[in-house]
Design a protein around this motif. Structure first.
Motif, mmCIF file in Angstrom:
data_model
loop_
_atom_site.group_PDB
_atom_site.id
_atom_site.type_symbol
_atom_site.label_atom_id
_atom_site.label_comp_id
_atom_site.label_asym_id
_atom_site.label_seq_id
_atom_site.Cartn_x
_atom_site.Cartn_y
_atom_site.Cartn_z
ATOM 1 N N ARG A 100 0.963 -1.298 -0.070
ATOM 2 C CA ARG A 100 -0.093 -0.036 -0.051
ATOM 3 C C ARG A 100 0.959 1.098 0.109
ATOM 4 O O ARG A 100 0.544 2.335 -0.652
ATOM 5 C CB ARG A 100 -0.974 0.041 1.238
ATOM 6 N N GLU A 101 1.812 1.213 0.816
ATOM 7 C CA GLU A 101 2.775 2.505 0.901
ATOM 8 C C GLU A 101 3.490 2.715 -0.575
ATOM 9 O O GLU A 101 3.740 3.911 -0.882
ATOM 10 C CB GLU A 101 3.981 2.224 1.877
ATOM 11 N N ARG A 102 3.822 1.763 -0.995
ATOM 12 C CA ARG A 102 4.691 1.754 -2.529
ATOM 13 C C ARG A 102 3.419 2.519 -3.473
ATOM 14 O O ARG A 102 3.965 3.254 -4.391
ATOM 15 C CB ARG A 102 4.869 0.609 -2.885
ATOM 16 N N ARG A 110 1.376 10.291 -1.005
ATOM 17 C CA ARG A 110 2.388 10.285 0.050
ATOM 18 C C ARG A 110 3.609 10.521 -0.493
ATOM 19 O O ARG A 110 4.129 9.720 -1.387
ATOM 20 C CB ARG A 110 2.081 9.080 0.709
ATOM 21 N N THR A 116 5.636 6.085 7.724
ATOM 22 C CA THR A 116 4.712 4.866 7.349
ATOM 23 C C THR A 116 4.074 4.523 8.805
ATOM 24 O O THR A 116 4.683 4.637 9.545
ATOM 25 C CB THR A 116 5.278 3.944 6.613
ATOM 26 N N HIS A 117 3.140 3.781 8.669
ATOM 27 C CA HIS A 117 2.738 2.934 9.842
ATOM 28 C C HIS A 117 3.681 2.142 10.529
ATOM 29 O O HIS A 117 3.748 1.949 11.507
ATOM 30 C CB HIS A 117 1.407 2.280 9.526
#
Length: 121
Positions: A100-102, A110, A116-117
């Motif tokens: 998800r971050e990527r 973002r 990140t989390h």
């Protein structure tokens, strides 16, 4: 799998700004048949769009088995591939979109250096 288009937020044209100056995202997800990997990519992209782009995106899911000429035209060499056409710059992400971050960084939702989390744990 048929060619699917998911449009949110009224009758704006692709790339047209939504109310309040928000940018409209035009995304194309290229998949190869009804595989588990394709289903995962579709689900992940839709969840990300609904969470972060609610009413500000157009997502088109294209099965390369049904539309092989699009793979050549768009230079898609692997599936699933997500292409962000608008807003510029054009970006390509390959894989099932589970990171998800990527995906968020790839869509410019973002910054790459944002915590990140995982960093908060």
């Amino acid at each position: 799998m048929a060619h699917q288009r998911h449009r949110t937020g009224g009758e704006r044209r692709p790339g047209q700004e939504a109310g309040g100056g928000s940018r409209r995202y035009v995304l194309r997800l290229y998949v190869a048949g009804l595989t588990a990997r394709s289903a995962t990519a579709i689900r992940n992209v839709r969840e990300i769009c609904e969470t972060h782009l609610h009413d500000r995106y157009d997502l088109e899911v294209i099965d390369l088995h049904d539309h092989p000429t699009l793979a050549r035209e768009q230079q898609v060499i692997a599936a699933p591939t997500l292409i962000k056409e608008l807003p510029a710059p054009l970006r390509r992400l390959i894989g099932d979109m589970t990171d998800r971050e990527r995906v968020l960084v790839g869509l410019n939702l973002r910054p790459a250096d944002a915590p990140t989390h995982k960093d908060k744990e």
